[in-house]
Design a protein around this motif. Structure first.
Motif, PDB file in Angstrom:
ATOM      1  N   GLU A   4       0.834  -1.111  -0.411  1.00 47.33           N
ATOM      2  CA  GLU A   4       0.105  -0.069   0.002  1.00 47.33           C
ATOM      3  C   GLU A   4       0.754   1.114   0.086  1.00 47.33           C
ATOM      4  O   GLU A   4       0.646   2.415  -1.043  1.00 47.33           O
ATOM      5  N   MET A   5       1.951   0.953   0.610  1.00 42.75           N
ATOM      6  CA  MET A   5       3.479   1.945   1.072  1.00 42.75           C
ATOM      7  C   MET A   5       3.626   2.350  -0.617  1.00 42.75           C
ATOM      8  O   MET A   5       3.409   3.838  -1.037  1.00 42.75           O
ATOM      9  N   LEU A   8       1.016   4.109  -3.022  1.00 43.19           N
ATOM     10  CA  LEU A   8       0.681   5.649  -2.527  1.00 43.19           C
ATOM     11  C   LEU A   8       2.746   6.668  -3.003  1.00 43.19           C
ATOM     12  O   LEU A   8       2.311   7.849  -3.710  1.00 43.19           O
ATOM     13  N   GLY A  11       2.669   6.807  -6.702  1.00 46.19           N
ATOM     14  CA  GLY A  11       1.929   7.351  -7.211  1.00 46.19           C
ATOM     15  C   GLY A  11       2.222   9.196  -6.872  1.00 46.19           C
ATOM     16  O   GLY A  11       2.066  10.235  -8.016  1.00 46.19           O
ATOM     17  N   LEU A  12       2.190   9.898  -5.499  1.00 42.59           N
ATOM     18  CA  LEU A  12       3.323  10.948  -5.245  1.00 42.59           C
ATOM     19  C   LEU A  12       4.913  10.813  -6.213  1.00 42.59           C
ATOM     20  O   LEU A  12       4.698  12.205  -6.064  1.00 42.59           O
ATOM     21  N   LYS A  17       1.358  14.947  -9.597  1.00 41.62           N
ATOM     22  CA  LYS A  17       0.957  13.665  -8.170  1.00 41.62           C
ATOM     23  C   LYS A  17      -0.063  13.338  -8.037  1.00 41.62           C
ATOM     24  O   LYS A  17      -1.186  13.708  -8.473  1.00 41.62           O
ATOM     25  N   ILE A  19      -3.587  10.563  -5.577  1.00 42.13           N
ATOM     26  CA  ILE A  19      -3.646   9.840  -4.508  1.00 42.13           C
ATOM     27  C   ILE A  19      -5.085   9.265  -4.141  1.00 42.13           C
ATOM     28  O   ILE A  19      -5.197  10.445  -5.300  1.00 42.13           O
ATOM     29  N   SER A  20      -4.714   8.248  -4.698  1.00 44.77           N
ATOM     30  CA  SER A  20      -5.841   7.510  -4.074  1.00 44.77           C
ATOM     31  C   SER A  20      -7.392   8.019  -3.844  1.00 44.77           C
ATOM     32  O   SER A  20      -6.498   8.343  -2.752  1.00 44.77           O
ATOM     33  N   TYR A  23      -8.224   6.701  -0.042  1.00 40.41           N
ATOM     34  CA  TYR A  23      -8.181   7.590   1.437  1.00 40.41           C
ATOM     35  C   TYR A  23      -8.649   9.052   1.584  1.00 40.41           C
ATOM     36  O   TYR A  23      -8.174   9.126   3.144  1.00 40.41           O
ATOM     37  N   LEU A 211      -3.397  11.156   5.624  1.00 39.94           N
ATOM     38  CA  LEU A 211      -1.742  10.397   5.104  1.00 39.94           C
ATOM     39  C   LEU A 211      -1.166  10.908   6.493  1.00 39.94           C
ATOM     40  O   LEU A 211       0.114   9.612   6.667  1.00 39.94           O
ATOM     41  N   PHE A 215      -0.504   7.235   7.794  1.00 36.18           N
ATOM     42  CA  PHE A 215       0.306   6.771   6.724  1.00 36.18           C
ATOM     43  C   PHE A 215       1.804   8.105   7.554  1.00 36.18           C
ATOM     44  O   PHE A 215       3.062   7.528   6.499  1.00 36.18           O
ATOM     45  N   THR A 266      -6.442  14.699  -6.762  1.00 34.07           N
ATOM     46  CA  THR A 266      -7.310  13.535  -5.986  1.00 34.07           C
ATOM     47  C   THR A 266      -8.324  12.635  -6.499  1.00 34.07           C
ATOM     48  O   THR A 266      -9.138  11.442  -6.403  1.00 34.07           O
TER      49      THR A 266
END
Ligand code: AVJ
Length: 307
Positions: A4-5, A8, A11-12, A17, A19-20, A23, A211, A215, A266
């Motif tokens: 998962e990380m 993330l 994506g960034l 950039k 973010i799904s 989130y 996040l 996270f 996003t």
């Protein structure tokens, strides 16, 4: 590092950039989304509810007797309850969601409200095919239910891939009942994602807080602003967070720079024409049998069968 990380960070690390949108939905985000559905500008939920209320008898007739209703999502919405109230002889109701906690608590509520209904929740990522449970009563057919225009979050290729999973899960003589937001006056769409109370902005910015809290990121949410703009060429709302200065952030032990005016994407929210949606489902072997809209034709609910 968890997968998962890794996703993330990937994506960034893209030129755009990203973010799904999954989130968005921590506890606070889910509350904010509930508030969005009550906003005067956010026409989607009201229009879909109106369509369900006005046409549920016709929907129930198409679904028929002893079907298995497979909801892609946890099934906590009022739309689902309207449908279940009018389907008194289902073989089973099968909500499918990746979040076990959310799924189980909403399944318990459904069981309490509909005694006698065989509720068989499945914890799965529904973008990949998954095994269906076997109800006590053999279903005559499977009907996949996907309300809320969540299909709009997916880019074209991903949407087709998801429809393919639905086609498989529906099986022979199965069907799909799906909520689809429609293309319309750009002002109406734009206002739905730029509400005057600022709830959508808070919802979008909450993704950074989520996040940070869960996270280990260190975004400064005060240094970003919400933007939602309609891309007419693609027929979609593009939701972004716009950096208000040159700044840095860290997540998963990795540092990122973001420039003044640069954005983090996003969410997309695609809007379809009836022809465009019919074309897309035909790629995977569905045909649209019936379309219901609200009187203003803002939103649609569509019944598709395997051809
Ligand atoms: C839940 C994906 C249908 O696209 O309208 C609402 C999410 N984002 N306001 C949508 C959303 C911002 C919503 N869906």
């Amino acid at each position: 590092m968890t997968s998962e990380m890794r996703a993330l960070l990937e994506g960034l690390s893209k030129p755009q950039k990203t973010i799904s949108p999954k989130y968005f939905y921590d506890e606070r985000g889910s509350q904010l989304f509930d508030q969005i559905t009550d906003l005067p500008e956010y026409y989607l939920t009201g229009a879909e509810l109106e369509i369900m209320r006005d046409n549920v008898d016709a929907m129930a007739a198409l679904i028929g007797k002893t079907a298995s209703l497979i909801e892609f999502g946890s099934g906590s919405s009022l739309k689902t309850r309207i449908l279940l109230e009018h389907l008194d002889d289902l073989a089973a109701y099968v909500p499918v969601d990746i979040s076990q906690d959310h799924l189980w608590s909403s399944a318990e509520k459904i069981r309490a409200e509909f005694p006698g209904l065989d509720v068989l929740p499945v914890v799965a990522d529904f973008t990949q095919s998954f095994a269906l449970p076997t109800p006590d009563i053999m279903p005559v057919k499977n009907v996949v239910y996907f309300p809320g225009s969540t299909i709009g979050n997916f880019e074209h290729d991903e949407a087709v891939a998801l429809l393919r999973v639905m086609y498989e899960e529906a099986g022979e003589n199965g069907a799909l009942l799906i909520g689809v937001d429609l293309q319309k006056d750009v002002g109406i769409i734009s206002r739905a994602y730029n509400d005057s109370a600022g709830v959508t902005a808070a919802f979008n910015l909450n993704i950074l807080r989520h996040l940070n809290t869960n996270f280990g990121a260190n975004f400064n949410p005060d240094a970003f602003v919400h933007r939602a703009s309609y891309d007419e060429g693609e027929g979609r709302i593009v939701i972004e967070l716009v950096s208000q200065k040159n700044q840095f952030f860290e997540i998963g032990g990795k540092g990122f720079a973001i420039a003044d005016g640069e954005t983090i994407l996003t969410e997309y929210s695609h809007k379809y024409t009836l022809d465009g949606f019919a074309d897309m489902v035909s790629n995977v072997g569905f045909q649209v049998d019936q379309v219901w809209t609200d009187p203003a034709q803002l939103f649609s609910v569509q019944y598709c069968t395997r051809d």
